[in-house]
Scaffold this active site. Structure first.
Site, short mmCIF file in Angstrom:
data_model
loop_
_atom_site.label_atom_id
_atom_site.label_comp_id
_atom_site.label_asym_id
_atom_site.label_seq_id
_atom_site.Cartn_x
_atom_site.Cartn_y
_atom_site.Cartn_z
CD GLU A 72 -13.07 94.92 47.86
OE1 GLU A 72 -13.28 94.39 46.74
OE2 GLU A 72 -11.92 95.03 48.32
CD GLU A 122 -9.53 93.05 51.10
OE1 GLU A 122 -9.04 93.14 49.94
OE2 GLU A 122 -10.63 92.52 51.33
#
Length: 471
Positions: free
Chosen positions: A170, A277
């Site tokens: 991320e 995720e």
């Protein structure tokens, strides 16, 4: 295929295959966050057997570690060697002290016990390509080199053979150590992947993707010749039940957009998606309480919707990881009262046990409702996927009834089925959608033929499992 209120028409042709289902879509994720590792999987210098036993019940195919945000500041060398010699470090990601007593060797031990494929995310926040390549050497090189000899010195003579390696986490977000733009990340990812594959050419690398097509385009155009997957992370919540269980359709659209971007940027479909995720994130889950929440039946139905979507997208989505396995937005809760499972744990168990190796195309006609939370879309009240086993003889049909109050009469048609036979019926349900008391029941067998009717109860997940004629 028009249907009446409360009725569903479902048509399945066992010869109309979408593609192969990769079992890694039922993967999991553990991070040094809250009490996922310390106080969850790892207690008093060892694995918590209660948690391990429950994790075994999921038959986990894949386990991702060490993060998550934690990975962007984690230096793997701090987590090897005798436990007494490891120094605690301050973790910038979650602003906590990490004891470093759960490191690479402990993770690999857990993976061996669970028979799970390890998936390691390297540090592309404060780390270097050299550090990442050294980690591959430590894990996968046979011996005779500095880092492989360190592994052997610790008693691990045989290489770990870690296949999946994430290239950071991320970094598109300013909450991440090493936050950068797509161009910068893509150049770094190219160098990281190159050096890591120079150590072991057999590994598969996963680049950081997101819900921004421009980011994904830039990353794919630069790294297309060296990466194997691009990731997507999605968390959802809405206080309205119907919006929550509609969220998997938004996930399906996002994954579809990413698949289209892969093809547009590379001109081929070699690179696959790692949906590594995903979950519902309840408002009660905050950093102050270690992201603890109490999943309910609605979470289980949401998870089933995600699995049905991934069945339909099986040619593109080949890795997925629920976030997370223990205590953090959990499948398993471990505390002073013991270790116990949550409703979505049962969804995993149901799908993992009954999913075949091939996804079938399903035509469904039923009522829909309007969802405003995820972009004003129409949501079918019943969601269906179907799979075949590797021999092409065992069929499993997964039916999700999102309706809170009404049972749904499913008019089933199975093309080419000549003889009637019995079918198993497994049902996941509970007293109410906000209830934590959920169970799987094996119902009475039903007659399975080319045309039959089955009624599914409100707020339920039903699996019908039978055989078909030789193909």
């Amino acid at each position: 295929m028009a249907s009446k209120e409360g009725e569903v028409k479902i048509v399945i042709d066992p010869h109309d295959e979408i593609g192969e289902i990769n079992g890694n879509i039922y993967g999991h994720f553990i991070e040094h966050l809250g009490k996922c590792i310390y106080g969850g999987i790892w207690k008093e210098g060892g694995l918590d057997q209660r948690v391990v036993d429950l994790a075994k019940g999921l038959d986990p195919p894949l386990l991702r570690w060490p993060g998550g945000n934690f990975a962007s500041g984690y230096h793997w060398i701090d987590g090897i060697g005798p436990l007494k010699d490891r120094s605690p470090k301050f973790d910038l990601a979650w602003r906590k002290i990490d004891s470093n007593t759960f490191g690479t060797n402990e993770f690999m031990k857990l993976c061996r016990i669970l028979h799970a494929e390890p998936y390691i995310c390297v540090n592309m926040g404060s780390g270097t390509a050299e550090e990442a390549a050294n980690w591959v050497e430590y894990c996968n090189h046979a011996g005779g080199s500095h880092y492989s000899n360190l592994r052997i010195k610790e008693g691990e003579v045989k290489p770990f053979g870690v296949k999946y390696w994430g290239l950071g986490n991320e970094v598109y977000g300013d909450w991440q150590i090493g936050h950068c733009d797509a161009t910068t990340y893509a150049r770094k990812a190219l160098e990281f992947s190159k050096r890591m594959k120079w150590v072991d050419a057999s590994i598969k690398t996963i680049a950081v993707g997101c819900d921004d097509p421009q980011w994904n385009w830039e990353v794919l155009r630069t790294t297309k010749d060296t990466i194997d997957y691009i990731s997507l992370h999605k968390y959802y919540y809405d206080p309205n039940y119907y919006e929550r269980v509609a969220a998997p359709l938004e996930a399906e659209k996002s994954l579809g957009r990413l698949a289209a971007t892969i093809f547009a940027a590379t001109g081929e479909r070699r690179i696959k998606i790692a949906f590594d995720e995903w979950n519902l994130w309840h408002p009660e889950a905050k950093l102050e309480n270690g992201l603890r929440q109490s999943p309910v039946l609605a979470d289980a139905i949401f998870a089933a919707g995600i699995f049905n979507a991934m069945h339909r997208l099986c040619s593109e989505v080949q890795i997925a990881c629920f976030a997370q396995l223990v205590n953090v937005l959990p499948l398993i809760i471990s505390d002073g009262e013991g270790a116990r499972t949550t409703p979505p744990y049962l969804t995993f168990k149901l799908y993992r046990q009954h999913t075949g190796s091939k996804a079938l195309r399903v035509r469904t006609s039923c009522e829909t409702y309007s969802s405003k939370a995820w972009g004003d879309m129409r949501v079918p009240i019943v969601d269906v996927s179907a799979t075949l086993d590797k021999l092409g003889k065992g069929i499993a049909i997964f039916i999700v009834n999102r309706d809170i109050e009404r049972e749904m009469k499913c008019d089933m048609r199975i093309a080419g089925l000549e003889n009637c036979r019995n079918a198993e019926v497994h049902e996941l349900n509970g007293e109410g959608v906000e209830n934590t008391d959920v169970k799987i029941t094996r119902n009475q067998d039903i007659s399975f033929s080319n045309e039959f009717v089955h009624v599914v109860p409100p707020h339920s997940i039903t699996v019908i499992k039978s055989t078909i004629d030789s193909r």
